[in-house]
Write an enzyme that holds these catalytic residues in place. Structure first.
Site, PDB file in Angstrom:
ATOM      1  N   HIS A  12      -3.424  -5.588   2.444  1.00  0.00           N
ATOM      2  CA  HIS A  12      -2.931  -5.579   3.987  1.00  0.00           C
ATOM      3  C   HIS A  12      -3.499  -6.876   4.490  1.00  0.00           C
ATOM      4  O   HIS A  12      -3.954  -7.850   3.879  1.00  0.00           O
ATOM      5  CB  HIS A  12      -3.660  -4.665   4.747  1.00  0.00           C
ATOM      6  CG  HIS A  12      -3.131  -3.266   4.386  1.00  0.00           C
ATOM      7  ND1 HIS A  12      -1.966  -2.696   4.595  1.00  0.00           N
ATOM      8  CD2 HIS A  12      -3.811  -2.265   3.575  1.00  0.00           C
ATOM      9  CE1 HIS A  12      -1.886  -1.404   4.183  1.00  0.00           C
ATOM     10  NE2 HIS A  12      -3.129  -1.132   3.661  1.00  0.00           N
ATOM     11  N   CYS A  46       0.875  -1.201   0.174  1.00  0.00           N
ATOM     12  CA  CYS A  46      -0.074   0.130  -0.048  1.00  0.00           C
ATOM     13  C   CYS A  46       0.924   1.383   0.226  1.00  0.00           C
ATOM     14  O   CYS A  46       1.371   1.687  -0.991  1.00  0.00           O
ATOM     15  CB  CYS A  46      -1.121  -0.205   1.110  1.00  0.00           C
ATOM     16  SG  CYS A  46      -2.334   1.047   0.775  1.00  0.00           S
ATOM     17  N   ARG A 106     -12.665   6.392  -1.111  1.00  0.00           N
ATOM     18  CA  ARG A 106     -11.856   5.249  -0.339  1.00  0.00           C
ATOM     19  C   ARG A 106     -12.127   3.976  -0.392  1.00  0.00           C
ATOM     20  O   ARG A 106     -13.278   3.545  -0.534  1.00  0.00           O
ATOM     21  CB  ARG A 106     -11.703   5.722   1.071  1.00  0.00           C
ATOM     22  CG  ARG A 106     -10.785   5.068   1.870  1.00  0.00           C
ATOM     23  CD  ARG A 106     -10.221   5.755   3.297  1.00  0.00           C
ATOM     24  NE  ARG A 106      -9.344   6.642   3.044  1.00  0.00           N
ATOM     25  CZ  ARG A 106      -8.085   6.304   2.956  1.00  0.00           C
ATOM     26  NH1 ARG A 106      -7.702   4.906   3.202  1.00  0.00           N
ATOM     27  NH2 ARG A 106      -7.293   7.247   3.024  1.00  0.00           N
TER      28      ARG A 106
END
Ligand code: GLN
Length: 240
Positions: A191, A95, A129
């Protein structure tokens, strides 16, 4: 015969570590030790040198502020990291660090955080997002993880993508690409920590590093991955 060893370097553990990314370092260490391989872990922060004998380099995600904090120091480390990447060192960047391995990340407030251009890509903050569980297809099988980023990443060449999105946004929510791979540098939005439920990828990273150091005949003993497979299945069933 002397024992095999691997040197794992964790970049910016203080500034760039969210959603369990440090777990990737612990997992690689433990999976190597279970094979009786000695492991040294170096935590490399702002002002520290990148060890030239690194076998695997890991970097995690971070808030825009964390990326801003490390950007100047990362430029100092750029030459060393380029050299290691060119030599085939294994790297896994998640990320925020994935974005900084590209050319730049333009944040929502218009700030341009410069990257080190190891990966041919660029990122701009979008209005949306992207948050949730992800599934994507890769050369090493289906991978499940978790993403949380505003960054919209475009690869110069889509064939360099690490995977194809099955669920989630991936690089940009549009072209179904997820991550990027050049040589042994793997970049991804995943993640989780990613390697906890994707042991095939964990072993791929270890195996590339081991073969690079000890020759093609170096092999990893098989482990019982039934718990990891359970974690994988459970994560995959979770709704986005
Ligand atoms: N700040 C970046 C973004 O939101 C990276 C976030 C992260 O590392 N999870 O795109």
């Amino acid at each position: 015969m002397s024992k095999q060893n691997l040197h794992i370097v964790h970049l910016y553990p203080k500034e760039m570590n969210i959603y369990g990314d440090t777990g990737n370092t612990l997992i690689l260490r433990r999976r190597a030790e279970w094979r009786d391989i000695d492991v040294r872990v170096s935590l490399v922060g702002i002002g520290d040198e990148v060890p030239h004998d690194a076998d695997i380099i890991l970097g995690g995600g971070g808030q825009d502020a964390g990326q801003d904090k490390v950007q100047a120091d990362l430029q100092e480390k750029a030459d060393a990291l380029h050299k290691l990447a060119f030599d085939g060192t294994v790297m896994l960047m998640i990320c925020g660090m994935y974005q900084l391995f590209g050319r730049a990340f333009k944040t929502g407030s218009g700030n341009v955080i410069k990257g080190i251009s190891i990966l041919p890509l660029e990122t701009t903050a979008g209005l949306e997002r992207f948050i949730g569980n992800t599934v994507y297809q890769t050369e090493f099988g289906e991978t499940v993880a978790y993403e949380n980023h505003s960054g919209v990443t475009s690869l110069d060449d889509k064939s360099l993508a690490l995977g194809r999105v099955v669920q989630g946004a991936g690089n940009n929510g549009l072209d179904k690409t997820e991550g990027c791979r050049i040589k042994n540098v793997f970049g991804t939005y995943s993640h989780g920590p990613l390697l906890s439920k994707n042991p095939v990828l964990a072993d791929l990273l270890l195996e590339i590093a081991l073969k690079r150091k000890y020759g093609e005949s170096a092999m990893l003993a098989l482990l019982d991955d039934s718990l990891e497979q359970e974690a994988y299945k459970f994560a995959k069933q979770r709704p986005r």
